[in-house]
Write an enzyme that holds these catalytic residues in place. Structure first.
Site, PDB file in Angstrom:
ATOM      1  N   SER A  76       0.826  -1.201   0.000  1.00 60.17           N
ATOM      2  CA  SER A  76       0.000   0.000   0.000  1.00 60.17           C
ATOM      3  C   SER A  76       0.859   1.249   0.000  1.00 60.17           C
ATOM      4  O   SER A  76       1.978   1.262   0.535  1.00 60.17           O
ATOM      5  CB  SER A  76      -0.898   0.000   1.237  1.00 60.17           C
ATOM      6  OG  SER A  76      -1.517   1.257   1.434  1.00 60.17           O
ATOM      7  N   TYR A  95      -2.288  -0.302  10.091  1.00 62.84           N
ATOM      8  CA  TYR A  95      -2.488  -0.850   8.744  1.00 62.84           C
ATOM      9  C   TYR A  95      -1.210  -0.703   7.921  1.00 62.84           C
ATOM     10  O   TYR A  95      -0.730  -1.660   7.311  1.00 62.84           O
ATOM     11  CB  TYR A  95      -3.642  -0.130   8.053  1.00 62.84           C
ATOM     12  CG  TYR A  95      -3.757  -0.452   6.579  1.00 62.84           C
ATOM     13  CD1 TYR A  95      -4.154  -1.717   6.158  1.00 62.84           C
ATOM     14  CD2 TYR A  95      -3.455   0.500   5.611  1.00 62.84           C
ATOM     15  CE1 TYR A  95      -4.249  -2.024   4.805  1.00 62.84           C
ATOM     16  CE2 TYR A  95      -3.550   0.199   4.257  1.00 62.84           C
ATOM     17  CZ  TYR A  95      -3.940  -1.064   3.865  1.00 62.84           C
ATOM     18  OH  TYR A  95      -4.023  -1.368   2.531  1.00 62.84           O
TER      19      TYR A  95
END
Length: 338
Positions: A127, A152
């Protein structure tokens, strides 16, 4: 080829499966169909895949160690695209254990499956969040990513490190893809473009954080999938000329690499809202709010490495992509054009 796709009922996963099936691959889809967002949407995506004769689906949580091992032993995939993960920056502030279970335990189960079955290429979703507190833009794969600002992001950085260790120890060819705000038809309801559309059409206000002073590198889904397809057929190889004295975080002596997958065209958040208003033919009622914990001010992908490798890079203009999304949204929800 037989290709295992985890997160097959997800946004990117469904589109990737459709492209693989269209070119004649045998696709084994895996998803746990959790309720992080509307399960009916995931089931509707899955319904687009199940009629294909070359598609098989397994409802399975990748955190299930025994189940994943049995799946790999039974299916013996040649390549794996791991898109299953607990997504969402803000959700990680309240539900950290979901990220440990799926993104860490689940990912090591996938790595072990690939190792024992001799998979010839593992692609996995990283990501843009790994760039964390970095302020130098555009973000390049060679940049240091040691300062995540959400759990995350930390799990995605951990995935890259875990993948490298397997590439080094077992010669597993691995590519990590740092996705930058992928959007489009069949997208995720927790993403801003989707939730903003939903709220604006319902006559509700939208929350705009950091008072709208943000930049995002939006990547249209078709561009993302085209990139995935091309990368899949180009597994990394050993790099004997890797400079260990000045190591590049994006590459290795092992068959490992990470790539940015972004549009390289960051758009101010207020401009994005204006584009969405135009596509919807509605004005947004905005609540301008301070910055949220875990969020970043700007994302901007340096896509030079991607283009050099595959001769292609995301380029769909945001106004075109948003119009396609809005058209799908109206059709999906039976909303008549004003």
């Amino acid at each position: 080829m037989k290709i295992l796709v985890t997160g097959a009922a997800g946004f990117i996963g469904m589109h990737v499966c459709e492209r693989l099936l269209a070119r004649g691959d045998e696709v084994v889809g895996v998803d746990c169909l959790n309720d992080y967002y509307d399960v009916a949407l995931k089931e509707a995506r899955l319904a687009r895949l199940t009629p294909h004769g070359n598609f098989r689906f397994h409802k399975l949580d990748i955190a299930d160690r025994t189940g994943v091992a049995a799946l790999f032993a039974a299916e013996k995939p040649q390549r794996v695209i791991n898109l299953a993960a607990q997504a969402g920056v803000r959700y990680s502030l309240k539900n950290p254990h979901a990220y440990v279970d799926s993104n860490l335990i689940g990912f090591v189960n996938i790595l072990e499956g690939c190792r024992h079955q001799g998979v010839d290429h593992l692609l996995f979703a990283s990501s843009s969040s790994v760039y964390g507190g970095n302020t130098k833009t555009p973000f390049a794969e060679s940049d240091n990513v040691d300062h995540p600002v959400s759990l995350y992001a930390a799990t995605k950085k951990a995935n890259e490190l875990m993948a490298h260790s397997y590439a080094h120890l077992y010669g597993l060819p691995v590519t990590g893809l740092r996705f930058f705000t992928v959007y489009g038809p069949w997208g995720r309801p927790d993403m801003a473009y989707y939730s903003f559309t939903q709220a604006i059409l319902a006559g509700k206000s939208i929350d705009v954080f950091n008072h709208g002073k943000m930049l995002r590198d939006f990547t249209y889904i078709d561009d993302a999938v085209e990139s995935v397809m091309r990368i899949l057929d180009l597994p990394p190889s050993l790099s004997p000329n890797f400079n260990r004295e000045v190591p590049d975080p994006a590459s290795s002596w092992a068959p490992y690499r990470v790539l940015n997958l972004g549009n390289h065209q960051p758009v101010p958040l207020m401009d994005f809202i204006a584009i969405l208003e135009l596509a919807l033919n509605r004005k947004a009622d905005m609540n301008l709010l301070p910055m949220q914990d875990g969020d970043v001010v700007a994302t901007h992908a340096d896509a030079a490495s991607l283009r050099a490798l595959i001769g292609y890079g995301p380029a769909t203009p945001l106004n075109e992509g948003i119009q396609r999304f809005v058209s799908w949204y109206r059709e999906c929800h039976g909303i008549v054009m004003p």
